[in-house]
Design a protein around this motif. Structure first.
Motif, short mmCIF file in Angstrom:
data_model
loop_
_atom_site.label_atom_id
_atom_site.label_comp_id
_atom_site.label_asym_id
_atom_site.label_seq_id
_atom_site.Cartn_x
_atom_site.Cartn_y
_atom_site.Cartn_z
N MET A 116 0.82 -1.32 -0.20
CA MET A 116 -0.01 -0.08 0.28
C MET A 116 0.98 1.40 -0.70
O MET A 116 0.64 2.52 -0.51
N ILE A 117 1.67 0.88 0.62
CA ILE A 117 2.78 2.22 0.46
C ILE A 117 4.21 3.17 -0.32
O ILE A 117 3.74 3.45 -1.03
N GLU A 118 3.70 1.70 -1.35
CA GLU A 118 4.31 1.61 -2.82
C GLU A 118 3.71 2.48 -3.92
O GLU A 118 3.87 2.69 -4.15
N THR A 119 2.32 1.75 -3.18
CA THR A 119 1.10 1.87 -4.23
C THR A 119 0.80 3.32 -4.55
O THR A 119 0.42 3.91 -5.37
N ALA A 120 1.25 3.90 -3.70
CA ALA A 120 1.18 5.14 -3.22
C ALA A 120 1.28 6.49 -3.38
O ALA A 120 1.31 7.65 -3.90
N GLY A 121 2.88 6.05 -3.55
CA GLY A 121 3.45 6.18 -4.79
C GLY A 121 4.90 6.87 -3.59
O GLY A 121 6.11 7.93 -4.48
#
Ligand code: R5P
Length: 313
Positions: A116-121
């Motif tokens: 989720m942290i990666e996907t958020a950017g």
């Protein structure tokens, strides 16, 4: 290279964020974060962050799920505002205990959170003392894991440790405890422990090593309900230990932790300030070790492209 550095804090631990900024000699940037009546969160940066090297400081303290969601939204807003690079600074990474599928039909939430942290950017993560080293590998972006062993052991070295033994709360904690024992130049003992089902309750079964007539130091990675550490204290006392100092890299202090620690007649209780410890939870024998210097120095190095590992050599 990126333009100027910028710091923003979520609402979980602004005091720590301010202390980190002070270490770096910078001010926290202005960001509006609030919750609507329907519990949806709103984030808006109040200054230009285009091409800046942005550090978003948010520890995953209570309310844990709101702290997480808030960081994800901050990352998303920074990405859409054209930040040059976004580093998620997460002093305490929650859900660390959910790091493997060790029973049927259970999640690996530490991995989900990384996704989720990666996907958020986020472009990078800076954290401290993960529950397990393999969580680093849940991320496909660079992650720096700081180690509070250094500030905690520096503090403990101010004590007379001649009659102390470091005790690991379980076999899985052996490496961490061995590093502490080596730093302090004292012997090591290990408790064998088992957790009862999916509850917060653990049961210590036996002790490997010698604590009879000795003072004991038990530093776990975190103290949540206090169940593990209090059970460890019982075992070392049953085996003849004298003064007991306990601590955790992360002082979560959930549920009955504070009354348990208060009633345990401990010489001292040591934590870092990776999560806020509110006034009513502070006991007279608690010592809180500040981690802002560690994070501030690491951030300066990340910003200028220097080695973070060199901080620990
Ligand atoms: C467990 O594997 C951890 O290292 C800690 O011992 C645990 O998280 C502490 O939790 P509690 O204080 O609730 O026993």
């Amino acid at each position: 290279m990126y333009n100027d550095i910028a710091f923003f804090s979520g609402r979980s631990h602004p005091e720590l964020a301010r202390a980190i900024c002070a270490r770096v000699g910078r001010q926290l940037g202005a960001v509006d974060i609030h919750e609507f009546a329907n519990e949806n969160l709103f984030v808006q940066y109040q200054e230009n962050i285009r091409q800046r090297d942005v550090f978003l400081i948010q520890t995953f303290s209570s309310p844990v799920n709101t702290s997480i969601m808030e960081l994800l939204i901050m990352i998303d807003a920074a990405k859409r505002a054209s930040a040059g690079r976004i580093t998620a600074v997460i002093p305490y990474y929650a859900y660390g205990r959910s790091d493997k599928k060790d029973q049927p039909r259970v999640p690996i939430t530490a991995r989900l959170l990384a996704n989720m942290i990666e996907t958020a950017g986020a472009d990078r993560v800076l954290t401290m003392n993960l529950h397990a080293g393999q969580i680093q590998g849940f991320f496909n972006i660079p992650l720096d894991e700081l180690n509070a062993l250094y500030p905690i052991s520096n503090y403990l070295k101010t004590h007379d440790l001649s009659n102390y033994t470091v005790v690991a709360t379980d076999v899985g904690d052996e490496k961490r405890a061995r590093d502490m024992a080596a730093k302090l130049g004292v012997p090591l003992a290990i408790i064998a422990k088992r957790r009862l089902g999916n509850t917060d309750i653990s049961e210590a079964t036996s002790l490997i090593g010698e604590v009879d007539g000795r003072n004991v130091l038990i530093i776990d990675d975190e103290i949540a309900t206090g169940g593990t550490i209090i059970e460890a204290v019982r075992v070392v006392r049953d085996n003849g230990a004298q003064d007991v100092i306990v601590g955790g890299y992360h002082g979560i202090l959930a549920g009955k932790a504070v009354p348990r620690l208060r009633d345990a007649q401990l010489k001292e209780v040591v934590f870092t300030d990776s999560v806020p410890i509110s006034g009513e939870k502070l006991l007279p024998n608690m010592k809180i070790i500040p981690i802002a210097p560690l994070f501030g120095d690491a951030i300066s190095r990340i910003h200028s492209g220097q080695s973070v590992g060199a901080l620990f050599q």
